[in-house]
Design an enzyme around this catalytic site. Structure first.
Site, short mmCIF file in Angstrom:
data_model
loop_
_atom_site.label_atom_id
_atom_site.label_comp_id
_atom_site.label_asym_id
_atom_site.label_seq_id
_atom_site.Cartn_x
_atom_site.Cartn_y
_atom_site.Cartn_z
N CYS A 1 -11.68 13.40 6.34
CA CYS A 1 -12.03 12.13 6.98
C CYS A 1 -13.09 12.45 8.03
O CYS A 1 -12.79 13.03 9.07
CB CYS A 1 -10.77 11.54 7.60
SG CYS A 1 -10.92 9.87 8.17
N CYS B 1 -22.58 25.54 13.32
CA CYS B 1 -22.85 25.24 14.74
C CYS B 1 -21.60 24.90 15.55
O CYS B 1 -21.68 24.70 16.75
CB CYS B 1 -23.87 24.11 14.86
SG CYS B 1 -23.28 22.49 14.34
#
Length: 137
Positions: A119, A99
């Site tokens: 991260c 997406c």
């Protein structure tokens, strides 16, 4: 993989304001407050916007940075990396390949075997716990 394409208005209706700020606006949550920072159940972490499988619990580690950290994605096809030259530094932005949502950043200071530290914002993730099979006697 079939891409998920929505207008920004459509994303606003299906994401919380915090998720929208991070996933669609490339924001970052504050460190040490995300629900998956100290989360160690077995299962898969998926994109909060589209459900694309991103990371598995076996690749999660405590980086001490305050964000959920992983040393590899579930597959190279599940994410996309893009150069990010903001904040007076160059780093690689991690995005959902399905997406296009912003997930976080990847750095070259992670543990073996990859040396990578993905991260990732907790708000960009949902967790699907591994189902344990119960054997009948």
């Amino acid at each position: 993989m079939k891409k998920v394409i929505k207008s920004e208005q459509e994303w606003k209706t299906c994401l919380s304001p915090e998720q929208f700020k991070i996933l669609r606006g490339k924001g970052t949550e504050l460190p040490f407050i995300g629900k998956y920072n100290k989360h160690y159940k077995e299962g898969k972490y998926v994109c909060a916007a589209c459900g694309n499988e991103l990371f598995i619990s076996d690749a999660k580690f405590d980086s001490g940075t305050g964000w959920p950290s992983f040393f590899r994605p579930v597959s190279e096809d599940s994410i996309e990396l893009k150069a990010d030259k903001g904040l007076f530094m160059e780093r690689a932005e991690v995005m959902c390949a399905k997406c296009g949502s912003h997930l976080g950043h990847v750095f070259d200071d992670g543990p073996p075997p990859t040396g990578k530290r993905f991260c990732i914002n907790s708000a960009a993730l949902e967790f699907r716990e591994k189902k344990t099979s119960k054997k009948k006697k």
